[in-house]
Design an enzyme around this catalytic site. Structure first.
Site, PDB file in Angstrom:
ATOM      1  N   CYS A 123       2.461   4.302  13.932  1.00 33.97           N
ATOM      2  CA  CYS A 123       1.751   3.263  13.180  1.00 33.97           C
ATOM      3  C   CYS A 123       1.697   1.918  13.914  1.00 33.97           C
ATOM      4  O   CYS A 123       0.950   1.025  13.512  1.00 33.97           O
ATOM      5  CB  CYS A 123       2.374   3.093  11.801  1.00 33.97           C
ATOM      6  SG  CYS A 123       2.395   4.614  10.825  1.00 33.97           S
ATOM      7  N   HIS A 256      -0.083  -3.570   9.350  1.00 32.96           N
ATOM      8  CA  HIS A 256      -0.275  -2.130   9.193  1.00 32.96           C
ATOM      9  C   HIS A 256      -0.318  -1.805   7.704  1.00 32.96           C
ATOM     10  O   HIS A 256       0.526  -2.251   6.928  1.00 32.96           O
ATOM     11  CB  HIS A 256       0.869  -1.380   9.878  1.00 32.96           C
ATOM     12  CG  HIS A 256       0.936   0.059   9.512  1.00 32.96           C
ATOM     13  ND1 HIS A 256      -0.156   0.892   9.569  1.00 32.96           N
ATOM     14  CD2 HIS A 256       1.971   0.824   9.057  1.00 32.96           C
ATOM     15  CE1 HIS A 256       0.203   2.102   9.179  1.00 32.96           C
ATOM     16  NE2 HIS A 256       1.471   2.087   8.856  1.00 32.96           N
ATOM     17  N   ASN A 286      -2.348   5.136   4.170  1.00 35.81           N
ATOM     18  CA  ASN A 286      -1.755   4.840   5.472  1.00 35.81           C
ATOM     19  C   ASN A 286      -2.440   5.719   6.516  1.00 35.81           C
ATOM     20  O   ASN A 286      -2.218   6.924   6.562  1.00 35.81           O
ATOM     21  CB  ASN A 286      -0.250   5.117   5.423  1.00 35.81           C
ATOM     22  CG  ASN A 286       0.463   4.811   6.729  1.00 35.81           C
ATOM     23  OD1 ASN A 286      -0.169   4.657   7.771  1.00 35.81           O
ATOM     24  ND2 ASN A 286       1.779   4.748   6.691  1.00 35.81           N
TER      25      ASN A 286
END
EC number: 2.3.1.180
Length: 329
Positions: A123, A256, A286
């Site tokens: 990520c 993020h 996500n």
């Protein structure tokens, strides 16, 4: 005569989400068939996620990256043949090798033999990729870079584990960076601590054609949350100090897009109003390395991010890795 400074400047952005939108209700119905209980209320309360997008089985990470890249190249108004560096941040590549970046270069029809490689920092991948491309451009080794974050995380989700399968989605985002005398990427900071490798990982591997161990994503949610809120504030402050900026000089924070609570915590710790944070996690889930460029493109295209704005991007992911960049758009 003073030597001029070369920066890497964002010329254009692009993104792509596969059309299959999966709401929390859709996911709850799928899990219920397996005897697993969850609900829209349960997911939203813990994550802020309302929906995510899943790619069709025959769609690859490079397919998503291609459309996002084409949109970024069009927005940048550059000749694809001028792109002499392609970096793809992904943890879900099409193959073990060749790299997704090489596949993307071919799909774009770029024939200039420029460099192409993948970055794997989960990520944090897009933050790592931007910092890497910026360094190449500042050094004079490359002039025009295509930087992509693209993922098909739906392929590595265990749909018997409601604590992880509700979190992730598929998508891609891209930016074109080019050498410029005008400030662009002002500063970056990257870090990793491999002692935390077990709290977010896919522990299995292919050996002799057989998957040994689990091929699905594993996450210790509490440990990830605790570490993320700590390192995100620190790396943001570090990048700001390198850029000689104060938090109040940031026009937009793009963290993020993992969990709204982590994002809001970072925003508060930096003393920024929540209204200056770009949020897409509610609709995208996500998307790992794709989340930051997806959110960036959304905010550029809806007019929130304007030329001259200071944008702080930051990511945290498996490894454990974390990083941030300050960008003057």
């Amino acid at each position: 005569m003073a030597q001029s400074t070369t920066y890497s400047r964002v010329l254009g952005t692009g993104s792509y989400l596969p059309p299959n939108r999966v709401s929390n209700q859709d996911l709850a119905a799928r899990l219920a068939k397996q005897g697993i209980e969850t609900s829209d209320e349960w997911i939203v309360a813990r994550t802020g996620i309302h929906a995510r997008h899943f790619a069709e089985p025959d769609v690859t990470t490079s397919d998503l990256a291609l459309i996002a890249s084409q949109r970024a190249i069009e927005a940048a108004d550059v000749d694809p043949q001028a792109i002499d560096l392609i970096i793809v941040a992904t943890s879900t590549p099409d193959f073990v090798f060749p790299s997704t970046a090489c596949l993307l270069q071919n799909k774009l029809g770029i024939k200039n033999n420029g460099a192409a490689f993948d970055v794997q920092a989960v990520c944090s991948g897009f933050a790592y990729a931007v910092a890497t491309a910026d360094s190449f451009i500042r050094s004079g080794q490359h002039r025009t870079a295509l930087v992509v974050g693209a993922e098909t995380f739906s392929r590595i989700l265990d749909f018997n584990d409601r604590t992880t399968c509700v979190l992730f989605g598929d998508g891609a985002g891209a930016v074109v960076l080019q050498a410029s005398d005008e400030p662009g990427v002002l500063a970056s900071a990257l870090h990793a601590d491999g002692s935390h490798s077990n709290i977010l990982c896919t522990p299995g591997n292919v050996n002799g054609g057989i998957v040994q161990g689990s091929a699905f994503l594993h996450m210790d949610g509490q440990a990830v949350f605790k570490l993320a809120v700590n390192v995100l504030e620190k790396v943001a402050v570090e990048a700001l100090q390198k850029a000689d900026l104060q938090p109040e000089q940031i026009d937009w924070l793009i963290p993020h897009q993992a969990n709204i609570r982590i994002m809001q915590s970072t925003c508060r710790k930096l003393g920024l109003p929540q209204e200056r944070m770009v949020v897409t996690v509610h609709e995208h889930g996500n998307t790992s390395a794709a989340s930051i460029p997806l959110a960036l493109d959304v905010a550029v295209r809806d007019g929130r991010i304007q030329r001259g704005h200071n944008v702080l991007i930051e990511g945290v992911g498996g490894g454990f890795t974390w990083g941030a960049s300050v960008i003057r758009y």
